[in-house]
Design an enzyme around this catalytic site. Structure first.
Site, PDB file in Angstrom:
ATOM      1  N   SER A 263      12.819  -8.165   2.714  1.00 39.62           N
ATOM      2  CA  SER A 263      13.106  -7.002   1.882  1.00 39.62           C
ATOM      3  C   SER A 263      12.048  -5.941   2.084  1.00 39.62           C
ATOM      4  O   SER A 263      10.883  -6.245   2.341  1.00 39.62           O
ATOM      5  CB  SER A 263      13.147  -7.399   0.397  1.00 39.62           C
ATOM      6  OG  SER A 263      13.336  -6.262  -0.426  1.00 39.62           O
ATOM      7  N   CYS A 320       9.502   2.216  10.851  1.00 42.27           N
ATOM      8  CA  CYS A 320       9.893   2.376   9.449  1.00 42.27           C
ATOM      9  C   CYS A 320       9.721   3.823   9.002  1.00 42.27           C
ATOM     10  O   CYS A 320       8.673   4.428   9.246  1.00 42.27           O
ATOM     11  CB  CYS A 320       9.070   1.447   8.565  1.00 42.27           C
ATOM     12  SG  CYS A 320       9.566   1.486   6.826  1.00 42.27           S
ATOM     13  N   GLY A 360       2.883  -4.864   9.019  1.00 43.31           N
ATOM     14  CA  GLY A 360       2.959  -3.456   9.415  1.00 43.31           C
ATOM     15  C   GLY A 360       1.595  -2.814   9.535  1.00 43.31           C
ATOM     16  O   GLY A 360       0.587  -3.310   9.017  1.00 43.31           O
ATOM     17  N   ARG A 419      18.538  -5.916   3.223  1.00 39.76           N
ATOM     18  CA  ARG A 419      17.079  -5.812   3.147  1.00 39.76           C
ATOM     19  C   ARG A 419      16.642  -4.744   2.143  1.00 39.76           C
ATOM     20  O   ARG A 419      15.524  -4.746   1.665  1.00 39.76           O
ATOM     21  CB  ARG A 419      16.534  -5.478   4.542  1.00 39.76           C
ATOM     22  CG  ARG A 419      15.028  -5.574   4.639  1.00 39.76           C
ATOM     23  CD  ARG A 419      14.561  -5.385   6.073  1.00 39.76           C
ATOM     24  NE  ARG A 419      13.198  -5.847   6.215  1.00 39.76           N
ATOM     25  CZ  ARG A 419      12.119  -5.083   5.991  1.00 39.76           C
ATOM     26  NH1 ARG A 419      12.275  -3.830   5.604  1.00 39.76           N
ATOM     27  NH2 ARG A 419      10.915  -5.570   6.136  1.00 39.76           N
TER      28      ARG A 419
END
Length: 502
Positions: A263, A320, A360, A419
């Site tokens: 998620s 992202c 990330g 997600r």
């Protein structure tokens, strides 16, 4: 009124490590990167699963397929097979990893003597295995009658309709071992008789397992490989907060060792409900991570909900665009620092250590060391692994350079709306990821080995040889924009003909 943080959020590139005293023992060969994957009572018990290297692969279609899962497990890390596919497809990938290597392998290719050479070739094309067990009923545990390997047939001299019974190596010519044999005994037999595979049969002559010579060799080549109690590779799997009641049982049946809720934002009732369902149905036997969060409150919420580890990071991934589209997120360094403090606070209060994963924001190899020094127990990497041969995406030529395709789970290409579940309709309303390319980098093994050597070398510069000491002893400093420029080459002309000066 709204709450405002007193200082801006920072990224890894804004920090440097200050060297510590380097003793004679501080050499890369002595550095251990072992780290817990799931929660445990620190000082009282061992984690149910530990990583031998602090790396896991991202739950992404362009990253974590079964081939990369095997390659990463060989190095000592874990892949989380992507969940944006059918339950059956994801379970099949998990099963393929679990069956790829083990001390005792249940035969995945089985036929009867009445099958043909065409059947052998079709089976090999389907699953890639060259050793086919020939049993009375064509099952993995049927009565063993012989085996077929690539040495038993020559395509140029045989017709596809030839029955297996005419060219297989029959049982009476095989070296076998009792099903009760130990792995050490099996390896001794393999080396004594110069075998590639050794069938293990029970008292009734039924096939139980194979032991393969290549597995013994691979263990010598990959001493850090991550194995379960049955000598199978450890593998994770991604789940969502929608179909978990159907997906989780299938993944566990396939052999998944650890699950992770995939998620973009984890501070939600849906994640708590998912973990609650797992605990009510399976207790603590099923390991499940959750996330992502970027602050103390998010971590505490998921830790108290029962998560086995918590992932950190919103908007820091290279593909992202959550921060651009929704204005939500935080600099990854600031997020890791605050969540690490919350993890330590939770440990002091409960005695339970909940590992945290930095997900990330890793652009350069030195960012890995910074993230670990700031408190991350391990790292989840997407772009990093997408560049390698073993990732499931295509290798393409772009402007004369080999690239690998890489796309975000929030992109229209992935269409992984689960997600970004906020309890609404089942569709992707807008994109939170892009479709892109990354520069092809070759095999996973060579790259991981080099990256982790840099991590180990930096740890030695800091005067530590394990991650726990790194987190405790590391000294970090913020750097100015001028310092960042100074850190690279500057005021020189490069030999490659570039006249660029910095």
């Amino acid at each position: 009124m709204a709450h405002y943080y007193n200082e801006p959020s920072h990224t890894f590139s804004e920090y440097l490590l200050i060297p510590g005293y380097t003793s004679e023992e501080c050499i890369p060969a002595n550095v251990s990167l072992k780290t817990p994957l799931v929660k445990y009572r620190k000082g009282q018990e061992e984690p149910a699963i530990s990583l031998n290297i602090p790396m896991v692969s991202a739950i992404m279609q362009s990253v974590s397929g079964d081939e990369l899962a095997v390659a990463l497990a060989k190095e000592g890390g874990v892949s989380f097979i992507y969940g944006a596919q059918s339950i059956e497809a994801e379970a099949a990938m998990v099963a393929k990893v679990k069956n790829y290597k083990a001390g005792f392998v249940v035969s995945a290719s089985n036929l009867t003597p009445d099958h043909t050479l065409a059947d052998v070739l079709a089976l090999k094309a389907e699953n890639g295995f060259s050793t086919v067990a020939i049993t009375d009923d064509g099952t993995a545990n049927g009565k063993l009658l012989g085996i077929v390997t690539s040495r038993d047939y020559r395509l140029s001299r045989m017709t596809p309709d030839m029955k297996i019974s005419t060219f297989m190596t029959p049982l009476e010519k095989l070296v076998t071992a009792p099903a009760t044999s130990t792995l050490h005994e099996c390896n001794d037999i393999i080396w004594e008789h110069k075998l590639n595979s050794l069938p293990l049969v029970d008292e009734e002559g039924r096939l139980q397992y194979f032991v393969f010579r290549k597995d013994y060799q691979e263990h010598k080549e990959f001493p850090l490989e991550l194995l379960d109690d049955e000598k199978r590779y450890i593998v994770g799997a991604g789940i969502n907060t929608r179909d978990y009641e159907q997906r989780i049982p299938a993944l566990l049946e396939a052999g998944a060792d650890v699950l992770c809720i995939d998620s973009s934002e984890g501070y939600t009732c849906w994640q708590a409900n998912t973990i609650k369902w797992v605990r009510e149905k399976y207790g603590d036997s099923v390991k499940i991570g959750a996330g992502n969060v970027v602050d103390r409150e998010g971590f505490m919420f998921l830790a108290k909900a029962g998560a086995d580890f918590v992932k950190i990071g919103i908007g820091g991934g290279s593909i992202c665009i959550t921060r651009e589209t929704k204005g939500i997120g935080r600099g990854q360094a600031s997020a890791v620092i605050e969540v690490a403090a919350a993890r330590d606070e939770y440990f002091r209060e409960t005695g339970i250590y909940v590992p945290i994963c930095s997900d990330g924001g890793i652009v350069h190899d030195y960012h890995m060391t910074l993230a670990l020094a700031m408190g991350a127990d391990f790292l989840m990497l997407g772009r990093y692994f997408a560049r390698f041969d073993e990732s499931p995406s295509n290798k393409v030529m772009v402007n004369g350079v080999y690239m690998k395709e890489y796309w975000g789970e929030g992109s229209n290409r992935a269409r992984n709306w689960q997600r970004y579940d906020l309890g609404g309709s089942a569709k992707l309303s807008f994109e939170e990821g892009v479709d892109s390319y990354v520069t092809y980098a070759g095999p996973l093994h060579d790259n991981v080995e080099m990256s982790l050597y840099k991590v180990k070398s930096t740890m030695c510069n800091c005067g530590v040889i394990n991650l726990e000491d790194l987190q405790r002893e590391a000294k970090l400093t913020l750097v100015s924009n001028v310092s960042i420029v100074e850190g690279g080459y500057h005021d020189v002309v490069l030999h490659n003909g570039s006249s660029t000066q910095r």
